[in-house]
Design a protein around this motif. Structure first.
Motif, PDB file in Angstrom:
ATOM      1  N   ARG A   1      70.629  54.964  38.597  1.00  0.00           N
ATOM      2  CA  ARG A   1      70.997  53.668  39.185  1.00  0.00           C
ATOM      3  C   ARG A   1      72.457  53.664  39.639  1.00  0.00           C
ATOM      4  O   ARG A   1      72.778  53.151  40.702  1.00  0.00           O
ATOM      5  N   VAL A   2      73.325  54.282  38.830  1.00  0.00           N
ATOM      6  CA  VAL A   2      74.732  54.398  39.234  1.00  0.00           C
ATOM      7  C   VAL A   2      74.836  55.286  40.478  1.00  0.00           C
ATOM      8  O   VAL A   2      75.584  54.986  41.419  1.00  0.00           O
ATOM      9  N   ASN A   3      74.057  56.353  40.497  1.00  0.00           N
ATOM     10  CA  ASN A   3      74.074  57.278  41.630  1.00  0.00           C
ATOM     11  C   ASN A   3      73.619  56.588  42.918  1.00  0.00           C
ATOM     12  O   ASN A   3      74.183  56.823  43.995  1.00  0.00           O
ATOM     13  N   ALA A   4      72.614  55.730  42.796  1.00  0.00           N
ATOM     14  CA  ALA A   4      72.121  54.999  43.969  1.00  0.00           C
ATOM     15  C   ALA A   4      73.191  54.041  44.505  1.00  0.00           C
ATOM     16  O   ALA A   4      73.376  53.915  45.726  1.00  0.00           O
TER      17      ALA A   4
ATOM     18  N   LYS B   1      75.226  54.115  48.270  1.00  0.00           N
ATOM     19  CA  LYS B   1      75.452  52.952  49.144  1.00  0.00           C
ATOM     20  C   LYS B   1      76.936  52.775  49.455  1.00  0.00           C
ATOM     21  O   LYS B   1      77.315  52.341  50.520  1.00  0.00           O
ATOM     22  N   LYS B   2      77.763  53.115  48.483  1.00  0.00           N
ATOM     23  CA  LYS B   2      79.210  52.913  48.588  1.00  0.00           C
ATOM     24  C   LYS B   2      79.883  54.063  49.346  1.00  0.00           C
ATOM     25  O   LYS B   2      81.045  53.966  49.737  1.00  0.00           O
TER      26      LYS B   2
ATOM     27  N   GLN C   1      82.983  59.232  40.983  1.00  0.00           N
ATOM     28  CA  GLN C   1      84.060  58.401  41.550  1.00  0.00           C
ATOM     29  C   GLN C   1      83.821  56.927  41.262  1.00  0.00           C
ATOM     30  O   GLN C   1      84.763  56.179  40.970  1.00  0.00           O
ATOM     31  N   LEU C   2      82.567  56.512  41.330  1.00  0.00           N
ATOM     32  CA  LEU C   2      82.240  55.111  41.062  1.00  0.00           C
ATOM     33  C   LEU C   2      82.527  54.760  39.603  1.00  0.00           C
ATOM     34  O   LEU C   2      83.137  53.721  39.302  1.00  0.00           O
ATOM     35  N   ALA C   3      82.115  55.646  38.679  1.00  0.00           N
ATOM     36  CA  ALA C   3      82.349  55.409  37.252  1.00  0.00           C
ATOM     37  C   ALA C   3      83.842  55.377  36.933  1.00  0.00           C
ATOM     38  O   ALA C   3      84.306  54.552  36.141  1.00  0.00           O
ATOM     39  N   LEU C   4      84.593  56.269  37.566  1.00  0.00           N
ATOM     40  CA  LEU C   4      86.037  56.327  37.338  1.00  0.00           C
ATOM     41  C   LEU C   4      86.737  55.128  37.967  1.00  0.00           C
ATOM     42  O   LEU C   4      87.666  54.553  37.381  1.00  0.00           O
ATOM     43  N   ALA C   5      86.280  54.724  39.144  1.00  0.00           N
ATOM     44  CA  ALA C   5      86.851  53.541  39.801  1.00  0.00           C
ATOM     45  C   ALA C   5      86.642  52.299  38.927  1.00  0.00           C
ATOM     46  O   ALA C   5      87.517  51.429  38.846  1.00  0.00           O
ATOM     47  N   TRP C   6      85.497  52.230  38.254  1.00  0.00           N
ATOM     48  CA  TRP C   6      85.229  51.092  37.359  1.00  0.00           C
ATOM     49  C   TRP C   6      86.316  51.009  36.279  1.00  0.00           C
ATOM     50  O   TRP C   6      86.809  49.926  35.965  1.00  0.00           O
ATOM     51  N   VAL C   7      86.715  52.154  35.711  1.00  0.00           N
ATOM     52  CA  VAL C   7      87.771  52.160  34.692  1.00  0.00           C
ATOM     53  C   VAL C   7      89.101  51.722  35.311  1.00  0.00           C
ATOM     54  O   VAL C   7      89.824  50.899  34.742  1.00  0.00           O
ATOM     55  N   HIS C   8      89.420  52.235  36.485  1.00  0.00           N
ATOM     56  CA  HIS C   8      90.670  51.844  37.158  1.00  0.00           C
ATOM     57  C   HIS C   8      90.721  50.334  37.409  1.00  0.00           C
ATOM     58  O   HIS C   8      91.796  49.732  37.372  1.00  0.00           O
ATOM     59  N   HIS C   9      89.563  49.751  37.662  1.00  0.00           N
ATOM     60  CA  HIS C   9      89.517  48.307  37.957  1.00  0.00           C
ATOM     61  C   HIS C   9      89.631  47.437  36.705  1.00  0.00           C
ATOM     62  O   HIS C   9      89.617  46.214  36.811  1.00  0.00           O
ATOM     63  N   GLN C  10      89.751  48.042  35.533  1.00  0.00           N
ATOM     64  CA  GLN C  10      89.899  47.239  34.310  1.00  0.00           C
ATOM     65  C   GLN C  10      91.285  46.613  34.209  1.00  0.00           C
ATOM     66  O   GLN C  10      91.472  45.677  33.437  1.00  0.00           O
ATOM     67  N   GLY C  11      92.236  47.122  34.942  1.00  0.00           N
ATOM     68  CA  GLY C  11      93.564  46.488  34.922  1.00  0.00           C
ATOM     69  C   GLY C  11      94.680  47.487  35.149  1.00  0.00           C
ATOM     70  O   GLY C  11      94.489  48.703  34.985  1.00  0.00           O
ATOM     71  N   PRO C  12      95.872  46.986  35.499  1.00  0.00           N
ATOM     72  CA  PRO C  12      97.014  47.859  35.792  1.00  0.00           C
ATOM     73  C   PRO C  12      97.623  48.496  34.550  1.00  0.00           C
ATOM     74  O   PRO C  12      98.533  49.317  34.668  1.00  0.00           O
ATOM     75  N   ASP C  13      97.116  48.118  33.372  1.00  0.00           N
ATOM     76  CA  ASP C  13      97.639  48.698  32.122  1.00  0.00           C
ATOM     77  C   ASP C  13      96.745  49.818  31.590  1.00  0.00           C
ATOM     78  O   ASP C  13      96.941  50.305  30.481  1.00  0.00           O
TER      79      ASP C  13
ATOM     80  N   LYS D   1      87.316  50.943  46.162  1.00  0.00           N
ATOM     81  CA  LYS D   1      87.555  49.540  45.798  1.00  0.00           C
ATOM     82  C   LYS D   1      86.224  48.868  45.468  1.00  0.00           C
ATOM     83  O   LYS D   1      85.238  49.029  46.199  1.00  0.00           O
ATOM     84  N   LEU D   2      86.206  48.121  44.383  1.00  0.00           N
ATOM     85  CA  LEU D   2      84.981  47.472  43.925  1.00  0.00           C
ATOM     86  C   LEU D   2      85.148  45.957  43.880  1.00  0.00           C
ATOM     87  O   LEU D   2      86.147  45.456  43.373  1.00  0.00           O
ATOM     88  N   SER D   3      84.162  45.255  44.371  1.00  0.00           N
ATOM     89  CA  SER D   3      84.160  43.788  44.285  1.00  0.00           C
ATOM     90  C   SER D   3      83.671  43.365  42.906  1.00  0.00           C
ATOM     91  O   SER D   3      83.042  44.162  42.189  1.00  0.00           O
ATOM     92  N   PRO D   4      83.935  42.135  42.499  1.00  0.00           N
ATOM     93  CA  PRO D   4      83.408  41.652  41.209  1.00  0.00           C
ATOM     94  C   PRO D   4      81.884  41.803  41.112  1.00  0.00           C
ATOM     95  O   PRO D   4      81.353  42.115  40.049  1.00  0.00           O
ATOM     96  N   GLU D   5      81.202  41.612  42.250  1.00  0.00           N
ATOM     97  CA  GLU D   5      79.738  41.744  42.249  1.00  0.00           C
ATOM     98  C   GLU D   5      79.323  43.199  42.000  1.00  0.00           C
ATOM     99  O   GLU D   5      78.378  43.464  41.253  1.00  0.00           O
ATOM    100  N   GLU D   6      80.055  44.121  42.619  1.00  0.00           N
ATOM    101  CA  GLU D   6      79.755  45.544  42.417  1.00  0.00           C
ATOM    102  C   GLU D   6      80.057  45.972  40.984  1.00  0.00           C
ATOM    103  O   GLU D   6      79.321  46.768  40.393  1.00  0.00           O
ATOM    104  N   MET D   7      81.138  45.435  40.425  1.00  0.00           N
ATOM    105  CA  MET D   7      81.468  45.727  39.027  1.00  0.00           C
ATOM    106  C   MET D   7      80.332  45.275  38.109  1.00  0.00           C
ATOM    107  O   MET D   7      79.896  46.010  37.218  1.00  0.00           O
ATOM    108  N   ALA D   8      79.845  44.058  38.348  1.00  0.00           N
ATOM    109  CA  ALA D   8      78.779  43.501  37.507  1.00  0.00           C
ATOM    110  C   ALA D   8      77.490  44.315  37.650  1.00  0.00           C
ATOM    111  O   ALA D   8      76.787  44.570  36.663  1.00  0.00           O
ATOM    112  N   GLU D   9      77.198  44.748  38.862  1.00  0.00           N
ATOM    113  CA  GLU D   9      75.990  45.544  39.089  1.00  0.00           C
ATOM    114  C   GLU D   9      76.078  46.893  38.373  1.00  0.00           C
ATOM    115  O   GLU D   9      75.119  47.350  37.744  1.00  0.00           O
ATOM    116  N   LEU D  10      77.259  47.499  38.443  1.00  0.00           N
ATOM    117  CA  LEU D  10      77.485  48.763  37.741  1.00  0.00           C
ATOM    118  C   LEU D  10      77.291  48.590  36.238  1.00  0.00           C
ATOM    119  O   LEU D  10      76.669  49.422  35.575  1.00  0.00           O
TER     120      LEU D  10
END
Length: 342
Positions: free
Chosen positions: A250-253, A257-258, A264-276, A299-308
């Motif tokens: 599901r993450v791969n799918a 799309k992205k 990269q998607l999994a790592l981007a999710w961690v980066h989006h947790q905050g500047p700290d 770059k991930l939108s809040p909707e993409e974060m939630a879907e992930l």
């Protein structure tokens, strides 16, 4: 390529690092046989040229050989281009693992790491696991002396509970807490992450790719060598792997799309947790390293974060064969008990 990776403030004590680091453990141990020094030095130099400055090691990696490798790689003027993080507290003796946090051990371990790395001062020195026999105030008290002696610049903790972090921070400011944090390891979000943020402590996320699972999915497990520690992880056992494979697909799918990879998607999710938050994905291949750096531009939108997150919610199995020696089991005795002993 220099300057490709932006800088960030890690914690509130003055440490600045690249916003993505490089975990070096797998170069020397735990993830199969050690890799050739020459290849790993080439990778480390490539990482520095790419703008990565935070390199994460430990005396237990090898043991000792990973620190020696980094020491070799940083000869010839490279030292001033990086922030070196290493750790103490885990030992193997007679085939048994022991955790140590007493003052004499802390000081001896620090000096041994300095010698292996060939440096005068460690930028960030972590207690790798918490010694539940020694009050955290005693361990951090010795680390504070090492700061005063100029042997370390900043203090960190790894796999420590929220209460342990608070007690430690009261003795000397903690700069960073290293914790496993990824799409499929999120229990630290309940207490540890809020505590760090309240106290101004930076967060270093290890295994942000689920120990490589989000890089290649379930096929990874069949390719692991017999020496690879990951074969023991419950999430990679057959009874859980089938369900976890669904999460990966599901993450791969979503990644397709992205227009990026699942890693990269999994790592981007961690980066989006905050500047700290500074993730430290490990790799032994330049190709994978370059892919990981590419996650910084996803770059991930809040909707993409939630879907992930809904995909990864399917994950089955613990992150370690035994959850002992993780933050869930890191409470130490009160300081008064130690005073009574000494």
């Amino acid at each position: 390529m220099a300057g490709k990776v932006p800088r960030m403030k890690l914690g509130s004590q003055g440490l600045e690092v690249s916003s993505q680091g490089l975990g070096c453990m797998g170069m020397s141990s735990f993830y199969g046989p050690p890799k050739p020094d020459s290849d790993m030095i080439t990778l480390i130099h490539h990482a520095i040229a790419s703008g990565v400055t935070l390199f994460d090691t430990s005396d237990i990696y090898g043991p000792f050989t990973n620190e020696i490798l980094l020491g070799k790689a940083l000869q010839g003027g490279m030292r001033d281009k990086v922030e070196l993080a290493t750790k103490f507290g885990l030992t193997f003796a007679d085939g048994k693992r022991e955790i140590k946090g007493d003052p004499a051990y802390v000081r001896a371990a620090c000096q041994a790491s300095l010698n292996r790395l060939g440096i005068d001062c460690i930028d960030l020195y972590y207690q790798h696991r918490i010694d539940t026999r020694v009050p955290i105030e005693v361990t951090v008290g010795e680390l504070k002396k090492l700061v005063e002696d100029g042997k370390i610049k900043y203090i960190g903790l790894s796999e420590a509970s929220a209460s342990t972090i608070r007690r430690a921070h009261a003795v000397h400011p903690i700069t960073a807490v290293q914790i496993e944090w990824s799409l499929w390891t999120r229990d630290c979000e309940e207490d540890i992450i809020p505590t760090c943020r309240e106290l101004g402590i930076g967060i270093v996320a290890y295994s942000p790719l689920g120990r490589g699972f989000f890089g290649s999915g379930p096929k990874m497990v069949s390719e692991l060598s017999d020496q690879d520690f990951r074969k023991m992880i419950p999430r990679f056992k057959p009874e859980n792997l089938e369900k976890n494979a669904v999460a990966f697909e599901r993450v791969n799918a979503l990644a397709a799309k992205k227009g990026c990879t699942a890693a990269q998607l999994a790592l981007a999710w961690v980066h989006h947790q905050g500047p700290d938050v500074c993730p430290i994905p490990g790799t032994t291949k330049i190709k994978n390293f370059n892919q990981n750096i590419g996650a910084l531009s996803v770059k991930l939108s809040p909707e993409e974060m939630a879907e992930l997150e809904s995909c990864a919610g399917l994950v089955q199995g613990n992150r370690y064969p035994s959850m002992a020696n993780t933050w869930k089991d890191s409470e130490t005795p009160p300081l008064s008990s130690w005073k009574a002993q000494v």
